[in-house]
Design a protein around this motif. Structure first.
Motif, PDB file in Angstrom:
ATOM      1  N   UNK A  72       9.181   1.280   0.426  1.00  0.00           N
ATOM      2  CA  UNK A  72       8.238   0.559   1.280  1.00  0.00           C
ATOM      3  C   UNK A  72       7.492   1.474   2.239  1.00  0.00           C
ATOM      4  N   UNK A  73       8.209   2.413   2.864  1.00  0.00           N
ATOM      5  CA  UNK A  73       7.616   3.196   3.942  1.00  0.00           C
ATOM      6  C   UNK A  73       7.049   4.536   3.491  1.00  0.00           C
ATOM      7  N   UNK A  74       7.492   5.052   2.345  1.00  0.00           N
ATOM      8  CA  UNK A  74       7.036   6.367   1.883  1.00  0.00           C
ATOM      9  C   UNK A  74       6.656   6.314   0.405  1.00  0.00           C
ATOM     10  N   UNK A  75       5.620   5.546   0.084  1.00  0.00           N
ATOM     11  CA  UNK A  75       5.239   5.358  -1.330  1.00  0.00           C
ATOM     12  C   UNK A  75       4.715   6.625  -1.994  1.00  0.00           C
ATOM     13  N   UNK A  76       4.459   7.668  -1.212  1.00  0.00           N
ATOM     14  CA  UNK A  76       3.984   8.922  -1.808  1.00  0.00           C
ATOM     15  C   UNK A  76       5.071   9.638  -2.602  1.00  0.00           C
ATOM     16  N   UNK A  77       6.318   9.231  -2.409  1.00  0.00           N
ATOM     17  CA  UNK A  77       7.421   9.853  -3.142  1.00  0.00           C
ATOM     18  C   UNK A  77       7.776   9.036  -4.383  1.00  0.00           C
ATOM     19  N   UNK A  78       8.164   9.721  -5.437  1.00  0.00           N
ATOM     20  CA  UNK A  78       8.813   9.100  -6.584  1.00  0.00           C
ATOM     21  C   UNK A  78      10.322   9.200  -6.367  1.00  0.00           C
ATOM     22  N   UNK A  79      11.056   8.175  -6.790  1.00  0.00           N
ATOM     23  CA  UNK A  79      12.498   8.131  -6.561  1.00  0.00           C
ATOM     24  C   UNK A  79      13.233   8.301  -7.884  1.00  0.00           C
ATOM     25  N   UNK A  80      14.106   9.302  -7.922  1.00  0.00           N
ATOM     26  CA  UNK A  80      14.989   9.548  -9.054  1.00  0.00           C
ATOM     27  C   UNK A  80      16.390   9.089  -8.674  1.00  0.00           C
TER      28      UNK A  80
END
Length: 414
Positions: A72-80
């Motif tokens: 929600x707060x850091x959409x610039x990151x992709x999550x693995x």
């Protein structure tokens, strides 16, 4: 270090040897086949990656509030997201809250290097346990900002033993260790670590979210009708030995029993030995008549946390085995709790016992002695329920502390 690596080789070999006869071991092996090739095809080499690792399903639930706040707060990151155990991966492999989901490779030095070459995380977050020495060493060598969250340390753990030097060294890889309690911070301080934050346990945030999003379950609602409901979650055989007499002694109370594993023999016994009659959830329809049925066996997954919302009391299974299951899912609804004797490893269970919201029982007589006053005294029930609810509310907020600390430090580096 050679002993650690040799032990991992033996572990992997043992898993491979038993896999033809052991479904979980087979999934462990199959899920890691061509792992690096699949990762390389899937993970964007230009993406900014936050890697979150969990052992299994319980740790996933602890990490989930962090994942969802990140999204929600850091959409610039992709999550693995990686799992070690099939019991977590196979249930959550289609979870839509992250971008990539894989098994973690066995922690050899070469696998650690190859995994991190492909994953290229900017941030690595380990949930609660999982101290993989080669991966942590390689993360430190690459200066990847690395954290552990919802961790808990005990004096009898390997870090505080004379032979635990490589494990103590592994802790040096963490930029910050977010722990659940002051005792953990004190123990780590004795080892010379001052990068420790007492944030609490993210599970409190997770169960609050679950309670807020609880589903209406029409079958359970109709089954309860105008009577009071007792819910027993994640039960095993020894738990059910105590519950059957309780059901038979309380015909005016409705019971839901959710076995931890769908053992057909145990389900049949529950239905046969409950004098008030019983039915399986999966056999119910919108037309089912529950007027003469006292027991509903929850032979499905995914709805127990919502079912607690219909109850007045609860029993948590597992306490006659290696340890009790999740108490917080019930406590967040303000339910008094009972469970078996093996609960000492779980801080929240110890806390609830101390506060008077929970009791450990070892026999049907002790379960009866706990239940009867709560059944007959409405004021006692309200008081005990309020203690349980207040406890879960008071301990919320770990997710916010963790996210603010990690990204304050991350932003300071840029």
């Amino acid at each position: 270090m050679w002993l650690y690596n040799f032990g991992l080789m033996l572990y992997a070999l043992a898993i491979r040897l038993v896999s033809p006869r052991h479904p979980k071991a087979k999934l462990w092996i199959e899920g890691r086949k061509n792992l690096f090739e699949r990762m390389a095809r899937t993970i964007d080499p230009k993406a900014r990656i936050v890697w979150i690792h969990v052992a299994s399903l319980g740790e996933f639930e602890q990490g989930r509030p962090i994942i969802e706040r990140l999204r929600k707060e850091f959409p610039e990151y992709k999550i693995l997201l990686t799992f070690f155990s099939p019991s977590g991966y196979e249930i959550r492999k289609n979870y839509s809250g992250v971008d990539y989901i894989f098994y973690l490779p066995i922690d050899t030095p070469s696998n650690a290097r190859r995994f991190l070459d492909i994953a290229h995380p900017e941030i690595a977050i380990f949930v609660k346990y999982e101290f993989w020495i080669n991966l942590l060493t390689e993360l430190r060598r690459r200066s990847v900002r690395t954290y552990i969250v919802s961790a808990i340390f005990r004096r009898n753990s390997i870090f505080f033993r004379p032979y635990g030097s490589i494990w103590r060294q592994a802790l040096e890889s963490f930029d910050t260790m977010f722990v659940q309690n002051e005792e953990s911070k004190s123990l780590l301080s004795d080892l010379g670590f001052d990068n420790v934050v007492v944030a609490g346990d993210t599970r409190f945030d997770r169960v609050a979210e679950i309670a807020a999003a609880a589903k209406h379950i029409e079958i359970v609602d109709r089954f309860r009708g105008g009577q009071r409901l007792f819910v027993a979650g994640s039960t095993w055989g020894p738990d059910e030995e105590l519950l059957i007499p309780l059901m038979n002694e309380n015909p005016d109370v409705k019971f839901v029993v959710a076995p931890h594993e769908m053992d057909e023999g145990r389900i049949a016994r529950l239905l046969a030995e409950t004098r008030g009659g019983g039915v399986r959830y999966t056999r119910c329809t919108p037309q089912s008549d529950f007027s003469g049925v006292q027991l509903l066996v929850l032979d499905t997954v995914g709805i127990l946390s919502s079912v607690y919302g219909y109850a007045s009391w609860s029993y948590i299974g597992g306490g006659f085995g290696v340890g009790i299951h999740n108490t917080l899912e019930a406590a967040t609804f303000g339910l008094p709790l009972a469970f078996g004797p093996n609960y000492q490893k779980f801080k929240e269970a110890r806390d609830l016992v101390t506060l008077g919201a929970a009791r450990s029982v070892t026999s049907a007589d002790e379960l009866r002695a706990w239940f009867a006053p709560l059944r007959d005294d409405e004021e006692l029930l309200r008081k005990t329920s309020r203690i349980a609810k207040d406890y879960t509310t008071r301990h919320q907020g770990a997710t916010g502390i963790i996210i603010r600390t990690i990204f304050r430090k991350e932003n300071s580096r840029q």
